[in-house]
Design a protein around this motif. Structure first.
Motif, PDB file in Angstrom:
ATOM      1  N   LYS A 206       0.837  -1.189   0.000  1.00 17.47           N
ATOM      2  CA  LYS A 206       0.000   0.000   0.000  1.00 17.47           C
ATOM      3  C   LYS A 206       0.876   1.244   0.000  1.00 17.47           C
ATOM      4  CE  LYS A 206      -4.648  -0.871   1.504  1.00 17.47           C
ATOM      5  NZ  LYS A 206      -5.764  -0.319   2.311  1.00 17.47           N
ATOM      6  N   ILE A 207       0.495   2.202  -0.825  1.00 12.61           N
ATOM      7  CA  ILE A 207       1.097   3.524  -0.812  1.00 12.61           C
ATOM      8  C   ILE A 207      -0.005   4.480  -0.380  1.00 12.61           C
ATOM      9  CG2 ILE A 207       2.150   5.347  -2.203  1.00 12.61           C
ATOM     10  CD1 ILE A 207       3.375   3.178  -3.956  1.00 12.61           C
ATOM     11  N   GLY A 208       0.042   4.901   0.870  1.00  8.55           N
ATOM     12  CA  GLY A 208      -1.093   5.612   1.444  1.00  8.55           C
ATOM     13  C   GLY A 208      -2.277   4.668   1.510  1.00  8.55           C
ATOM     14  N   ASP A 209      -3.380   5.053   0.880  1.00  9.30           N
ATOM     15  CA  ASP A 209      -4.570   4.195   0.829  1.00  9.30           C
ATOM     16  C   ASP A 209      -4.688   3.447  -0.494  1.00  9.30           C
ATOM     17  OD1 ASP A 209      -5.439   4.939   3.392  1.00  9.30           O
ATOM     18  OD2 ASP A 209      -6.430   6.738   2.605  1.00  9.30           O
ATOM     19  N   VAL A 210      -3.667   3.550  -1.339  1.00  6.82           N
ATOM     20  CA  VAL A 210      -3.724   2.957  -2.681  1.00  6.82           C
ATOM     21  C   VAL A 210      -3.055   1.581  -2.665  1.00  6.82           C
ATOM     22  CG1 VAL A 210      -3.173   3.246  -5.114  1.00  6.82           C
ATOM     23  CG2 VAL A 210      -3.629   5.268  -3.686  1.00  6.82           C
ATOM     24  N   GLU A 211      -3.793   0.579  -3.098  1.00  9.87           N
ATOM     25  CA  GLU A 211      -3.238  -0.763  -3.219  1.00  9.87           C
ATOM     26  C   GLU A 211      -2.445  -0.863  -4.531  1.00  9.87           C
ATOM     27  OE1 GLU A 211      -2.917  -4.221  -1.070  1.00  9.87           O
ATOM     28  OE2 GLU A 211      -4.645  -2.935  -0.680  1.00  9.87           O
ATOM     29  N   VAL A 212      -1.192  -1.273  -4.444  1.00 14.76           N
ATOM     30  CA  VAL A 212      -0.351  -1.426  -5.637  1.00 14.76           C
ATOM     31  C   VAL A 212       0.013  -2.908  -5.768  1.00 14.76           C
ATOM     32  CG1 VAL A 212       1.791  -0.780  -6.779  1.00 14.76           C
ATOM     33  CG2 VAL A 212       0.590   0.894  -5.339  1.00 14.76           C
ATOM     34  N   VAL A 213      -0.292  -3.487  -6.920  1.00 14.68           N
ATOM     35  CA  VAL A 213      -0.063  -4.913  -7.136  1.00 14.68           C
ATOM     36  C   VAL A 213       0.733  -5.129  -8.418  1.00 14.68           C
ATOM     37  CG1 VAL A 213      -1.100  -7.192  -7.456  1.00 14.68           C
ATOM     38  CG2 VAL A 213      -2.227  -5.515  -5.978  1.00 14.68           C
ATOM     39  N   TYR A 214       1.871  -5.811  -8.271  1.00  8.91           N
ATOM     40  CA  TYR A 214       2.589  -6.412  -9.408  1.00  8.91           C
ATOM     41  C   TYR A 214       2.233  -7.892  -9.407  1.00  8.91           C
ATOM     42  CZ  TYR A 214       5.755  -2.395 -10.149  1.00  8.91           C
ATOM     43  OH  TYR A 214       6.292  -1.164 -10.432  1.00  8.91           O
ATOM     44  N   PRO A 215       1.506  -8.381 -10.407  1.00  9.86           N
ATOM     45  CA  PRO A 215       1.165  -9.800 -10.404  1.00  9.86           C
ATOM     46  C   PRO A 215       2.354 -10.709 -10.698  1.00  9.86           C
ATOM     47  CG  PRO A 215       0.439  -8.806 -12.433  1.00  9.86           C
ATOM     48  CD  PRO A 215       0.932  -7.680 -11.561  1.00  9.86           C
ATOM     49  N   GLY A 216       3.406 -10.141 -11.323  1.00  9.30           N
ATOM     50  CA  GLY A 216       4.548 -10.955 -11.702  1.00  9.30           C
ATOM     51  C   GLY A 216       4.337 -11.587 -13.068  1.00  9.30           C
ATOM     52  N   SER A 217       5.399 -12.145 -13.623  1.00  3.86           N
ATOM     53  CA  SER A 217       5.345 -12.768 -14.929  1.00  3.86           C
ATOM     54  C   SER A 217       4.538 -14.058 -14.868  1.00  3.86           C
ATOM     55  CB  SER A 217       6.756 -13.061 -15.425  1.00  3.86           C
ATOM     56  OG  SER A 217       6.724 -13.667 -16.697  1.00  3.86           O
ATOM     57  N   THR A 218       3.596 -14.224 -15.801  1.00  4.39           N
ATOM     58  CA  THR A 218       2.707 -15.388 -15.775  1.00  4.39           C
ATOM     59  C   THR A 218       3.470 -16.702 -15.903  1.00  4.39           C
ATOM     60  OG1 THR A 218       1.148 -13.973 -16.949  1.00  4.39           O
ATOM     61  CG2 THR A 218       0.561 -16.277 -16.714  1.00  4.39           C
ATOM     62  N   GLU A 219       4.356 -16.786 -16.886  1.00  6.56           N
ATOM     63  CA  GLU A 219       5.067 -18.045 -17.133  1.00  6.56           C
ATOM     64  C   GLU A 219       6.083 -18.323 -16.041  1.00  6.56           C
ATOM     65  OE1 GLU A 219       7.741 -21.035 -18.683  1.00  6.56           O
ATOM     66  OE2 GLU A 219       8.332 -19.026 -18.070  1.00  6.56           O
TER      67      GLU A 219
END
Length: 219
Positions: A206-219
């Motif tokens: 979280k950056i402040g109230d913002v959720e930040v998501v890196y899902p990562g490389s699928t393979e």
């Protein structure tokens, strides 16, 4: 509900695998197919692809065709698909022309946020909530010391606000070359979710109230 994917790197050259080259290329496509199958089974409202969908700007026709079928299946199931391009599938010259993602945007099965200098947005009504999806593709003309989100404003603000982005964000783990980086303070505070691509390992902060998501490389 949102399914988030990024860094799928479909149709990589895979020349280092010799006789297993096409087997390895197939691995990447099968992995994305599993994401699509998951979405078709679970019926999310939104399906997001946050850049580097293809490994280069000229994927082979068999891969392009399979992907069109995947996006049509999602569209037919009522799932809204949104795309941005990243380092690998954004053209870097006039000669290279347009991203291969443009054909999916023109098909009507997905929305491709092509602009790389400002956010574009789409408004949806989901369960009575005004939902704004904004996106900005990778900009290959930025210098290494520029912040891609500096002075960038959300075009619209709703009850739920989601942004697609394909850059490293300072503070997240991964290899940063001499390339543009987003500073946490540049992320608009009105967002609920940043769907981020470029870093290949799964990360969620979280950056402040913002959720930040890196899902990562699928393979």
């Amino acid at each position: 509900q949102v399914v988030l994917t990024a860094d799928n790197h479909l149709d990589p050259p895979a020349v280092m695998f010799g006789s297993k080259r096409y087997e390895r290329k197939g691995d990447f496509l099968r992995c994305f197919g599993e994401v699509v199958d998951f979405a078709l089974e679970n019926k999310p409202d939104i399906f997001l692809v946050s850049g580097d969908f293809f490994d280069h700007i000229q994927p082979r026709n068999p891969t392009r065709t399979r992907i069109m079928g995947y996006f049509k299946s999602l569209y037919d199931s009522g799932i809204k698909v949104f795309l941005i391009s990243g380092h690998h599938d954004t053209p870097k010259s006039v000669e290279q022309g347009m991203s291969p993602l443009a054909v999916y945007g023109r098909s009507g099965y997905a929305k491709y946020f092509q602009n790389s200098t400002r956010l574009e947005s789409v408004s949806l009504e989901i369960d009575g909530l005004k939902t704004i999806i904004s996106g900005m593709s990778y900009n290959p003309t930025l210098s290494w010391d520029e912040d891609p989100l500096k002075d960038v404003k959300l075009p619209k603000v709703g009850d739920v606000n989601i942004m697609l982005l394909h850059y490293p964000i300072s503070g997240f783990k991964g290899y940063y070359a001499n390339e543009p980086k987003v500073q946490p303070g540049s992320i608009p505070a009105d967002l609920q979710l940043v769907a981020a691509g470029h870093l290949h390992s799964y990360q969620r902060e979280k950056i402040g109230d913002v959720e930040v998501v890196y899902p990562g490389s699928t393979e």
